[in-house]
Design a protein around this motif. Structure first.
Motif, short mmCIF file in Angstrom:
data_model
loop_
_atom_site.label_atom_id
_atom_site.label_comp_id
_atom_site.label_asym_id
_atom_site.label_seq_id
_atom_site.Cartn_x
_atom_site.Cartn_y
_atom_site.Cartn_z
N LEU A 1 31.40 34.43 42.29
CA LEU A 1 30.03 33.91 42.24
C LEU A 1 29.40 33.85 43.63
O LEU A 1 28.25 34.23 43.82
N TYR A 2 30.16 33.35 44.60
CA TYR A 2 29.62 33.25 45.96
C TYR A 2 29.37 34.63 46.57
O TYR A 2 28.33 34.87 47.19
N VAL A 3 30.32 35.55 46.38
CA VAL A 3 30.16 36.90 46.96
C VAL A 3 28.99 37.63 46.32
O VAL A 3 28.14 38.20 47.01
N SER A 4 28.92 37.61 44.98
CA SER A 4 27.84 38.32 44.29
C SER A 4 26.48 37.68 44.55
O SER A 4 25.47 38.39 44.69
N THR A 5 26.46 36.36 44.65
CA THR A 5 25.19 35.66 44.90
C THR A 5 24.62 36.03 46.26
O THR A 5 23.43 36.37 46.38
N PHE A 6 25.46 35.99 47.28
CA PHE A 6 24.94 36.24 48.64
C PHE A 6 24.71 37.73 48.91
O PHE A 6 23.69 38.10 49.50
N PHE A 7 25.63 38.58 48.48
CA PHE A 7 25.54 39.99 48.85
C PHE A 7 24.82 40.88 47.84
O PHE A 7 24.47 42.02 48.15
N LEU A 8 24.59 40.36 46.61
CA LEU A 8 23.96 41.20 45.58
C LEU A 8 22.62 40.63 45.12
O LEU A 8 21.59 41.32 45.16
N ILE B 1 26.05 46.21 33.06
CA ILE B 1 26.65 46.95 31.94
C ILE B 1 28.10 47.30 32.27
O ILE B 1 29.00 47.17 31.43
N PHE B 2 28.32 47.76 33.50
CA PHE B 2 29.67 48.12 33.95
C PHE B 2 30.62 46.93 33.80
O PHE B 2 31.71 47.06 33.23
N LEU B 3 30.20 45.76 34.30
CA LEU B 3 31.05 44.58 34.24
C LEU B 3 31.24 44.11 32.80
O LEU B 3 32.33 43.68 32.43
N PHE B 4 30.17 44.20 32.01
CA PHE B 4 30.26 43.81 30.59
C PHE B 4 31.30 44.65 29.87
O PHE B 4 32.15 44.13 29.13
N ASN C 1 27.67 53.82 50.42
CA ASN C 1 28.34 52.82 51.26
C ASN C 1 29.71 52.47 50.69
O ASN C 1 30.22 53.17 49.79
N ILE C 2 30.30 51.41 51.21
CA ILE C 2 31.65 51.00 50.78
C ILE C 2 31.69 50.70 49.29
O ILE C 2 32.63 51.09 48.58
N PHE C 3 30.65 50.01 48.79
CA PHE C 3 30.62 49.65 47.37
C PHE C 3 30.53 50.87 46.46
O PHE C 3 31.01 50.86 45.33
N SER C 4 29.92 51.95 46.96
CA SER C 4 29.85 53.19 46.19
C SER C 4 31.25 53.72 45.88
O SER C 4 31.49 54.29 44.81
N TRP C 5 32.15 53.54 46.84
CA TRP C 5 33.53 54.03 46.66
C TRP C 5 34.24 53.32 45.51
O TRP C 5 35.11 53.90 44.86
N TYR C 6 33.86 52.07 45.28
CA TYR C 6 34.48 51.32 44.15
C TYR C 6 34.19 52.03 42.83
O TYR C 6 35.10 52.18 41.99
N PHE D 1 38.86 41.99 40.41
CA PHE D 1 39.01 41.34 41.72
C PHE D 1 38.78 42.34 42.85
O PHE D 1 38.14 42.01 43.86
N VAL D 2 39.27 43.56 42.66
CA VAL D 2 39.08 44.62 43.67
C VAL D 2 37.58 44.88 43.86
O VAL D 2 37.11 45.08 44.98
N GLY D 3 36.83 44.86 42.76
CA GLY D 3 35.38 45.06 42.84
C GLY D 3 34.69 44.00 43.66
O GLY D 3 33.77 44.29 44.44
N VAL D 4 35.14 42.75 43.52
CA VAL D 4 34.58 41.65 44.32
C VAL D 4 34.88 41.87 45.80
O VAL D 4 34.03 41.64 46.66
#
Length: 298
Positions: free
Chosen positions: A35-42, A181-184, A245-250, A285-288
């Motif tokens: 929640l903290y990571v997604s809230t601040f960075f997304l 959708i991906f996470l769902f 970016n880095i998140f694209s690699w995920y 968790f890896v996605g976070v």
């Protein structure tokens, strides 16, 4: 058990462990971090780190979410106690050190604290958590035994706090829609595999799931379809991601990861499904972590 009762310190520690397991402490820690990571960075696209740290409403919403999830774990354990004796005997045995009434007291207390804090934050946040707590209870009481509705409700309730933060920041975009959708679908595949692993126990206690209502082949193919759709969503995200970016690699790695998991699913290997479900949980968790590192270095 008698030896533990004769040792008051050990017995109290066992009771504390029972309560923490009932509240699903490890899930809570992961949820808090996510929640903290997604809230601040997304979701947060405008506030600086300083403003974010001192935004008491954000911390209040996250804290109320964690309290509500903990209460949900306790009430779900209360309704599923007989089922868990067969499906999770070790955890149920540990939880037996604490009497049922203490679990109910904890459930009421956690929800009450969450309601009081949310009421102090704003009437809208109060309504948000009243709805959340009601549906968590209603899921445990009724919806968890209804075919397909149980899976969709469980996944929706798991993502509800993230939706709350999205609404709070009012940062809606096509990219976030695709990620949702991906996470769902990822959470849905985990829940469907869980039903396959607990198929016999669910049938005994009247839980209607795809795994125990339909054939084995249909259940596994259904999981494969969900994973396949997540491969497509991953490809779409990679193609439409303007900034590589880095998140694209995920999401690039997710394509190959899901393709790898399709093999044991399509070959109907139940003995491998335990590994598949745990790999999917780790992948969440890896996605976070990818989101965190992307936010730090971008």
């Amino acid at each position: 058990y008698k030896k533990m009762k004769n040792n008051p310190i050990l017995y109290r520690l066992s009771q504390l462990m029972s309560l923490l397991l009932g509240a699903r402490i490890f899930v809570l820690l992961l949820f808090t971090f996510a929640l903290y990571v997604s809230t601040f960075f997304l979701f947060n696209q405008e506030e600086s780190l300083r403003k974010f740290v001192f935004d008491y409403k954000v911390h209040g919403i996250i804290f109320c979410s964690i309290l509500s999830i903990a209460a949900g774990g306790i009430i779900n354990r209360f309704y599923d106690n007989e089922k868990d004796m067969l499906a999770r005997p070790f955890r149920t045995r540990l939880q037996s050190f604490l009497k049922e009434r203490y679990f109910l007291y904890s459930y009421i207390t956690l929800n009450l604290i969450s309601i009081i804090i949310s009421a102090l934050l704003s009437p809208r946040i109060l309504v948000f958590f009243l709805i959340y707590q009601f549906f968590i209870w209603f899921y445990s009481h009724k919806l968890s035994k209804i075919l397909i509705i149980n899976n969709l409700t469980y996944v929706s309730l798991s993502l509800y706090p993230f939706f709350g933060m999205l609404v709070y920041y009012q940062h809606f975009s096509y990219k976030i829609f695709l990620m949702a959708i991906f996470l769902f679908l990822l959470m849905l595949s985990i829940d469907l595999i869980k039903d396959v692993l607990t198929r016999n126990v669910d049938k005994v206690f009247g839980y209607n799931t795809i795994a125990n209502v339909f054939s084995k082949k249909f259940s596994y193919n259904n999981i494969a379809v969900v994973i396949f759709f997540n491969i497509l969503i991953s490809i779409i995200i990679v193609i439409t991601y303007h900034q590589f970016n880095i998140f694209s690699w995920y999401f690039i790695l997710s394509i190959f990861f899901f393709l790898f998991l399709l093999f044991p699913v399509l070959t109907y290997q139940k003995n491998k499904m335990f590994w598949v479900i745990n790999l999917l949980r780790i992948w969440v968790f890896v996605g976070v972590l990818f989101m965190l590192f992307n936010g730090i270095y971008s």
